[in-house]
Design an enzyme around this catalytic site. Structure first.
Site, PDB file in Angstrom:
ATOM      1  NE  ARG A 260      -3.967   0.000   2.007  1.00 36.97           N
ATOM      2  CZ  ARG A 260      -4.212  -1.047   2.800  1.00 36.97           C
ATOM      3  NH1 ARG A 260      -3.512  -1.182   3.905  1.00 36.97           N
ATOM      4  NH2 ARG A 260      -5.121  -1.935   2.501  1.00 36.97           N
ATOM      5  N   GLY A 261       2.005   1.191   0.684  1.00 35.69           N
ATOM      6  CA  GLY A 261       2.900   2.336   0.717  1.00 35.69           C
ATOM      7  C   GLY A 261       3.438   2.687  -0.653  1.00 35.69           C
TER       8      GLY A 261
END
Length: 321
Positions: A260-261
């Site tokens: 997600r980062g």
């Protein structure tokens, strides 16, 4: 009509303003979490940005209960109080009326009001966990579903979620914090000249809100144009494979959990490039947004006492070497 403090007149807090502008250009980024001291302009900045944005079609704002509204309305700004019940947040179904009269009697909640705008939660770290779970799920899906005893109502709930809080008063669970797209740290200014300028501008606004807003009108219109150009250009901004590789190496270097980062890093860098009128993303944009996208996603290193931001900056230096 109430006049909001101009976004362009906010002194300092450049990182917070940048994060909010990025979120305004690409809502898919997933909202902004602002950590820091009380009285540092967090809610003022969000409210100011919502007031700054051009009016949107009435049909796209709030919840449409089977009616079609015409014209333009201001971008919604909804402040969610800590004590809000689940029914007040998601909305409530009147089962007695539904069963007795055979109609879906639905009372829209705060999520419905926020559709098309901003949902702001002060001290989100003190909000009940199940409410935070619910908010993040709706923010990710863009849809709110209310179900009671076999009855179901769905409505659009697309908004930019902005949370704020002081870590000293309670931490947000890591798995929830990870769901916020960007994270910002704000501090009380220590520069004397900056503090004096803040006092002067606040005093001028309190004395004559309309006159103060007019004085900052040109700067506000320039910011509106910048956001509009960024939104229009976003889809055409190129993200080279080499830059994606740089972003992935950075995430590996700092030990960011999951992907997600990296996705947020990519989207935020593209949105920043669009804001700045840059057609091809480079490592410069990745480096600029890396602390925003990654600092709240790092595992705590037992043997490393440096903060998350310092770890990211150190990794950037090593990758550039």
């Amino acid at each position: 009509m109430r006049v909001s403090f101009p976004f362009s007149a906010i002194v300092g807090q450049d990182e917070m303003k940048r994060a909010l502008l990025i979120a305004a250009v690409d809502a898919r980024i997933g909202g902004v979490m602002v950590f820091g001291d009380r009285g540092t302009g967090k809610s003022t900045a969000v409210r100011a940005l919502a007031a700054l944005l051009p009016p949107i079609a009435a049909a796209d704002a709030g919840y449409q209960d089977g009616t079609v509204r015409k014209g333009k309305v201001p971008v919604p700004f909804v402040d969610l109080p800590l004590g809000a019940t689940e029914d007040r947040v998601v909305g409530a179904l009147d089962l007695e009326r539904a069963l007795g009269a055979g109609v879906k009697a639905f009372e829209p909640g705060l999520l419905a009001r926020a559709n098309g705008g901003f949902l702001y939660i002060d001290e989100v770290n003190l909000l009940e966990d199940h409410i935070v779970d619910l908010l993040l799920d709706v923010a990710a899906s863009g849809e709110n579903v209310v179900e009671r005893e076999g009855l179901s109502v769905r409505h659009p709930a697309r908004f930019v979620l902005v949370g704020s809080g002081n870590p000293e008063e309670g931490e947000l669970r890591p798995q929830l914090l990870d769901r916020f797209g960007l994270s910002v740290e704000v501090r009380t200014p220590q520069d004397l000249a900056q503090r004096v300028e803040i006092l002067k501008r606040c005093d001028a606004f309190e004395r004559d809100p309309a006159g103060f807003a007019e004085m900052w009108g040109r700067a506000e219109r320039a910011t509106v144009r910048r956001i509009a150009r960024g939104r229009a250009a976003l889809a055409g901004v190129v993200m080279p494979d080499a830059v994606l590789g740089f972003a992935s190496r950075l995430c590996i270097a700092v030990g960011a959990d999951g992907l997600r980062g990296e996705l947020t890093l990519m989207r935020a860098a593209r949105a920043l490039a669009a804001l700045d009128g840059i057609a091809v993303v480079s490592a410069a944009q990745i480096s600029a947004v890396a602390p925003l996208a990654l600092r709240h996603r790092l595992r705590r290193a037992v043997l490393d006492e440096t903060g998350s931001t310092a770890r990211i900056e150190r990794a950037l230096e090593e990758l550039a070497a």
